[in-house]
Design an enzyme around this catalytic site. Sequence first.
Site, short mmCIF file in Angstrom:
data_model
loop_
_atom_site.label_atom_id
_atom_site.label_comp_id
_atom_site.label_asym_id
_atom_site.label_seq_id
_atom_site.Cartn_x
_atom_site.Cartn_y
_atom_site.Cartn_z
N HIS A 1 1.01 -1.10 0.00
CA HIS A 1 0.02 0.07 0.02
C HIS A 1 0.99 1.15 0.08
O HIS A 1 1.90 1.26 0.56
CB HIS A 1 -0.79 0.27 1.12
CG HIS A 1 -1.75 -0.82 1.43
ND1 HIS A 1 -1.44 -2.01 2.34
CD2 HIS A 1 -3.06 -1.13 1.31
CE1 HIS A 1 -2.31 -2.88 2.29
NE2 HIS A 1 -3.39 -2.16 2.09
N ASP B 1 2.29 1.98 3.59
CA ASP B 1 3.16 1.24 4.20
C ASP B 1 4.65 1.52 3.78
O ASP B 1 5.44 1.57 4.61
CB ASP B 1 3.20 -0.31 3.51
CG ASP B 1 1.65 -0.70 3.44
OD1 ASP B 1 0.91 -0.49 4.29
OD2 ASP B 1 1.40 -1.46 2.66
N HIS C 1 -10.69 -13.99 4.01
CA HIS C 1 -11.95 -13.45 3.47
C HIS C 1 -12.93 -14.23 3.26
O HIS C 1 -14.23 -14.21 3.43
CB HIS C 1 -11.85 -12.39 2.51
CG HIS C 1 -10.70 -11.29 2.87
ND1 HIS C 1 -10.35 -10.16 2.05
CD2 HIS C 1 -10.18 -11.17 4.03
CE1 HIS C 1 -9.41 -9.60 2.70
NE2 HIS C 1 -9.32 -9.85 3.89
N ASP D 1 -10.40 -11.78 11.17
CA ASP D 1 -9.31 -11.86 10.48
C ASP D 1 -8.29 -11.80 10.50
O ASP D 1 -7.30 -11.04 10.97
CB ASP D 1 -9.71 -10.57 9.23
CG ASP D 1 -9.07 -10.80 7.99
OD1 ASP D 1 -8.67 -12.04 7.52
OD2 ASP D 1 -8.72 -9.80 7.19
C1 XUL Z 1 -7.38 -6.51 4.53
C2 XUL Z 1 -6.39 -6.92 3.51
C3 XUL Z 1 -5.85 -5.94 2.66
C4 XUL Z 1 -5.76 -5.98 1.16
C5 XUL Z 1 -4.91 -4.88 0.52
O1 XUL Z 1 -7.99 -7.49 5.10
O2 XUL Z 1 -6.53 -8.03 3.04
O3 XUL Z 1 -4.47 -6.02 3.21
O4 XUL Z 1 -5.07 -7.16 0.74
O5 XUL Z 1 -5.28 -3.70 0.76
CO CO Z 2 -5.64 -9.19 1.45
#
Ligand code: XUL
Ligand code: CO
Length: 436
Positions: free
Chosen positions: A100, A103, A270, A306
């Site tokens: 990102h 980061d 997810h 998560d």
């Molecule tokens: C959040 C997630 C993020 C994405 C990128 O759960 O998975 O880190 O992969 O924004």
């Molecule tokens: Co992710």
Amino acid sequence: MAEFFPNIPKIEYDPKSKNPLTFKHYNPDEIIEGQKMKDLFRFSVCYWHTFRGTGSDPFGSATLQRPWDDGSNSVSNALTRVDAAFEFISKLGAPFYCWHDRDIAPEGATFKENNKNLDEIAKKLKAKQRETGIKLLWGTANLFSHPRYMHGAATTCNADVFAYAAAQVKKALEVTHELGGANYVFWGGREGYHNLYNTDMKRELDHLAKFMHMAHDHAKAIGFKGMFLFEPKPKEPTKHQYDFDAAACLNFIGRNGLDGIVKLNIETNHATLAGHTMMHELEYARIHNALGSIDANTGDLLLGWDTDQFPTDIYLTTQMMLVLLKQKGIKPGGVNFDAKVRRESFEPVDLFHAHIGGMDAFARGAKIAAAIRKDGVLDDFVKTRYRSFDTAFGKKIDSGKATFADCEKYISDKGEAAPNESGRQEYLENVINTYL
Ligand code: XUL
Ligand code: CO
């Protein structure tokens, strides 16, 4: 130059060794179904967990020892971190990494300062990529951490925040392009809502579609040819995330003219939060020609959030590779470890143990899946199971030539449908176990 992992050599494939810092199954040049393992997996290290994770949780502060990091928000600290990151990724032998924008480069006081910081870090990343041969799998923008994004980014109620998010993605896309990124990811961090009492859902979804088209227009304008990827997630941070699962994302993509522009980056934890298996999500994406990339991790059976643990379960990786091998791999996507060491695993060496375990689990899963596929046990069973659609009236249905009236006549003449056959689920589970 300073060494940040001084006692750790390059990780080698050595299946007979007792040294835990060796691969027992991941052998980059070994061929699986016609391709080298390194090209099949395209493993990637994620910057956010591996180099920005601190081990803090809602109950306690940072635990992770990262001796190269002075804890400051300075550009010089961020530059040193790049050296540590590239040393780690090189020693691990992963061909890719992901980030990102926030980061890699610190948030500044203004938008312009953010971009300046990002440019400074990107310059160093580019030099390091050239020096090591490590490539960028994808870039993305963090549109969820800063308080301005409390109501969402593309789906915010605040037009200025929408504009800020668009400007931020514009820059992140440009930097991804500059660094030769193979893809660009959109995870809808706060694109969702908690309560419909204060939410215009239609307007928010329309804005999200507009945002995606604006991003695509800009990608075309700068000549970025990488794939756009949505990353489905059903909840967290919001109660209702719009990109719930592969099916919801594909519905959004299809309804908004984004077919062929956006594929999916499917993440294991997810999938489980959405009440699906990873294999289900991967297969759903694959059959729609939308399986773009993978965020590899796993949740915890007993914890409902998560947890982003490293994947070590061979059943899981076997199931994933059964799907991936059907489409001959994942290129131009890859297998990105969106996973974090647990806060009790606080030493730098734990980062190696975690990634080695994940890479070995995938290599083993791939070997097992390839053996299953070679013998054709599942494919043959499935083909036979649907054989009634290959001939006679079934063929007429499949070819789209049968009407309701034809079905009525056919069944009236016959009197009763042909008897069913066993689905043999237990038998097939036993067969799979003989390969593990
Ligand atoms: C959040 C997630 C993020 C994405 C990128 O759960 O998975 O880190 O992969 O924004
Ligand atoms: Co992710």
